[in-house]
Design a protein around this motif. Sequence first.
Motif, PDB file in Angstrom:
ATOM      1  N   PHE A 160       0.810  -1.220   0.000  1.00  0.00           N
ATOM      2  CA  PHE A 160       0.000   0.000   0.000  1.00  0.00           C
ATOM      3  C   PHE A 160       0.845   1.274   0.000  1.00  0.00           C
ATOM      4  N   ASP A 161       1.557   1.533   1.084  1.00  0.00           N
ATOM      5  CA  ASP A 161       2.182   2.846   1.263  1.00  0.00           C
ATOM      6  C   ASP A 161       3.140   3.211   0.130  1.00  0.00           C
ATOM      7  N   LEU A 162       4.061   2.320  -0.188  1.00  0.00           N
ATOM      8  CA  LEU A 162       5.040   2.672  -1.209  1.00  0.00           C
ATOM      9  C   LEU A 162       4.430   2.785  -2.598  1.00  0.00           C
ATOM     10  N   PRO A 163       3.562   1.864  -3.047  1.00  0.00           N
ATOM     11  CA  PRO A 163       2.939   2.083  -4.360  1.00  0.00           C
ATOM     12  C   PRO A 163       2.134   3.374  -4.436  1.00  0.00           C
ATOM     13  N   VAL A 164       1.420   3.736  -3.358  1.00  0.00           N
ATOM     14  CA  VAL A 164       0.706   5.022  -3.361  1.00  0.00           C
ATOM     15  C   VAL A 164       1.696   6.154  -3.555  1.00  0.00           C
ATOM     16  N   LEU A 165       2.800   6.138  -2.811  1.00  0.00           N
ATOM     17  CA  LEU A 165       3.803   7.200  -2.950  1.00  0.00           C
ATOM     18  C   LEU A 165       4.393   7.214  -4.360  1.00  0.00           C
ATOM     19  N   HIS A 166       4.596   6.042  -4.958  1.00  0.00           N
ATOM     20  CA  HIS A 166       5.109   5.989  -6.330  1.00  0.00           C
ATOM     21  C   HIS A 166       4.160   6.705  -7.293  1.00  0.00           C
TER      22      HIS A 166
END
Length: 266
Positions: A107-113
């Motif tokens: 969740f967190d990293l793909p959203v930030l990407h």
Amino acid sequence: MTVFVFDIETVPDLEGLRRLHGLDGLDDDAVAEAGFALRRQETGGSDFLRLHLHRVVVISIAMRSGDRFKVWSLGGGGDDEADLIQRFYDGIDRFTPTLVSWNGSGFDLPVLHYRALKHGLSAPRYWETGATEQGFRWNNYLNRFHERHTDLMDMIAGYQPRANAPLDEIATLCGFPGKMGMDGGKVHQAIQDGAFDSVRDYCETDVLNTYLVWLRFQLLRGHLDRAAYARECALVRETLQAEQRPHFQAFLEAWPRQALEETGNG
């Protein structure tokens, strides 16, 4: 070594929903509800939006570096999303920390990407995989089985999705406070109601739970002995007590002392 335990909170990207689905002319509440309704049609029930349609409102970090432990947040309620995400990546450029998360890979990293791509941001160290710095070939932030980003949920589950567990339950089983005040499903409404401080405080207690699970994991795999684990827990307690912030005090009150932490010998 510097460790950043991080967590993000998000709300629907209303601008993106308007652009993708031709929802100009609708107010914010109607746009959000239309996005949720479309998602329910896609999934047959869940209105959890696709990751690229989440707008980041806060990023909380628990940092362990040198002799310091610190918890803070990027985002103050009215911040530009691009600015707070860029500040997060700038911190990675500066410290090259070990990133620790619970479901950060999912969740967190793909959203930030996706959001960084949308805003045209730059994060060269985060995306380094060895082309310019040899050491990143064998340990980078992007490879699932490297530890420069350690997704605790993924690793503890043995990289088996069916073995995944929620942070709240694992933290509670370990004797830590678990979720406090709200959950992720309430963030959108809280932001709509102007209760940003509650969202920030919730995110900070989430990173505290994750950090304490991280310490327990370090004990499990022999990176800390029991005495060192007890000292690390004591540092967290001392830091939160010195801050004198209400949600930190509530966290301490919900975190009973255990023999393992007090004596260091179980």
